[in-house]
Design an enzyme around this catalytic site. Structure first.
Site, mmCIF file in Angstrom:
data_model
loop_
_atom_site.group_PDB
_atom_site.id
_atom_site.type_symbol
_atom_site.label_atom_id
_atom_site.label_comp_id
_atom_site.label_asym_id
_atom_site.label_seq_id
_atom_site.Cartn_x
_atom_site.Cartn_y
_atom_site.Cartn_z
ATOM 1 N N ASP A 9 6.466 -57.823 -46.539
ATOM 2 C CA ASP A 9 6.293 -58.920 -45.605
ATOM 3 C C ASP A 9 7.064 -60.107 -46.209
ATOM 4 O O ASP A 9 7.394 -60.095 -47.397
ATOM 5 C CB ASP A 9 4.793 -59.223 -45.472
ATOM 6 C CG ASP A 9 4.535 -60.456 -44.652
ATOM 7 O OD1 ASP A 9 5.102 -60.571 -43.550
ATOM 8 O OD2 ASP A 9 3.774 -61.336 -45.116
ATOM 9 N N ASP A 11 6.638 -64.020 -45.171
ATOM 10 C CA ASP A 11 5.884 -65.268 -45.304
ATOM 11 C C ASP A 11 4.640 -65.054 -46.162
ATOM 12 O O ASP A 11 3.749 -64.299 -45.774
ATOM 13 C CB ASP A 11 5.452 -65.778 -43.920
ATOM 14 C CG ASP A 11 6.631 -65.964 -42.974
ATOM 15 O OD1 ASP A 11 7.603 -66.618 -43.378
ATOM 16 O OD2 ASP A 11 6.583 -65.449 -41.837
HETATM 17 C C1 G6P Z 1 4.761 -64.159 -39.708
HETATM 18 C C2 G6P Z 1 3.881 -65.281 -40.205
HETATM 19 C C3 G6P Z 1 3.067 -65.873 -39.082
HETATM 20 C C4 G6P Z 1 3.976 -66.241 -37.905
HETATM 21 C C5 G6P Z 1 4.754 -65.030 -37.437
HETATM 22 C C6 G6P Z 1 5.726 -65.360 -36.328
HETATM 23 O O1 G6P Z 1 3.976 -63.056 -39.467
HETATM 24 O O2 G6P Z 1 3.007 -64.816 -41.206
HETATM 25 O O3 G6P Z 1 2.417 -67.032 -39.567
HETATM 26 O O4 G6P Z 1 3.203 -66.755 -36.825
HETATM 27 O O5 G6P Z 1 5.491 -64.502 -38.535
HETATM 28 O O6 G6P Z 1 6.703 -66.230 -36.823
HETATM 29 P P1 G6P Z 1 7.762 -66.992 -35.914
HETATM 30 O O7 G6P Z 1 8.704 -67.581 -36.928
HETATM 31 O O8 G6P Z 1 8.424 -65.965 -35.051
HETATM 32 O O9 G6P Z 1 7.022 -67.992 -35.131
HETATM 33 MG MG MG Z 2 2.657 -62.901 -44.567
#
Ligand code: G6P
Ligand code: MG
Length: 220
Positions: A9, A11
């Protein structure tokens, strides 16, 4: 135990953009008078943009046009944050581990629900260390569905059982288990307790630590 690849993953695992997602949602929530705390945000880790906004709105019903505008506004705030990202923003241990896995002949992929993952990867300067990238554009069904990780495994040409998912989110660990992947959770047990092996972060973690912890779990 045959492990041929790791699917990371992004983030909260390779870089701390989980904090930027939080700050961007927090700004939107404050502007809209919606209660939203850091604790609430723990449930948003790994959750796609639309699903995140639904969770923040709780029972509040918003017309689709306004919903879209709110998602765009949050993303604008998030983009402001990530403009500043450089390779220095890699979390401790992340690059070392990617380099070590590559040297050991293991594959690495990205499995992030974010539509901004590509930009973040480029800013961090680690795209060349990844053999495949699956992001917020790759699949319809988001975590906790296993689709994104299955997409990454398919790109690597490997079955799920030979790939380890490394995640900081409860939704991500659920997705890994649902897809038949091995799993490593990063963070507190309350969040990633369902993972086969748990580490506080990747700091100081070597490939053999991950494989050793998974092997110990399998013997249990
Ligand atoms: C990841 C993060 C989430 C986020 C999602 C979508 O999973 O952990 O916090 O909401 O990505 O990200 P985006 O950049 O497409 O809004
Ligand atoms: Mg994450």
């Amino acid at each position: 135990m045959t492990i041929k690849a790791f699917i990371f993953d992004l983030d909260g695992v390779l870089t701390d953009t989980a904090e930027y997602h939080y700050r961007a949602w927090k700004r939107l929530a404050d502007e809209e008078g919606l209660p939203f705390t850091r604790e609430d945000n723990e449930h948003l880790r790994g959750v796609a943009r639309r699903d995140s906004l639904r969770l923040i709105l709780k029972d509040r019903v918003v017309p689709e046009g306004k919903f879209q505008a709110m998602m765009e506004r949050k993303n604008g705030y998030y983009l402001e944050f990530i403009k500043e990202i450089t390779p220095r923003d890699l979390l401790p241990g992340a690059k070392e581990l990617l380099e070590e896995l590559r040297a050991a002949g293991l594959k690495s992929a990205l499995g992030s629900a974010s539509k901004n993952a590509g930009e973040v990867l480029d800013r961090l300067g680690i795209r060349s260390l990844l053999d495949a990238v699956s992001d917020g554009y790759s699949v319809e069904r988001q975590k906790p569905a296993p689709d994104l990780f299955l997409h990454a495994a398919q790109q690597l040409g490997l079955p799920a059982s030979e790939c380890v998912v490394v995640e900081d989110a409860a939704a991500g660990i659920e997705a890994a288990i649902a897809g038949g992947f091995r799993s490593v959770g990063l963070g507190p047990r309350e969040r990633v307790g369902k993972a086969e092996a748990i580490f506080p972060s990747l700091a100081g973690v070597r490939g053999r630590d991950l494989l050793g912890a998974l092997e110990a779990n399998q013997e249990k």
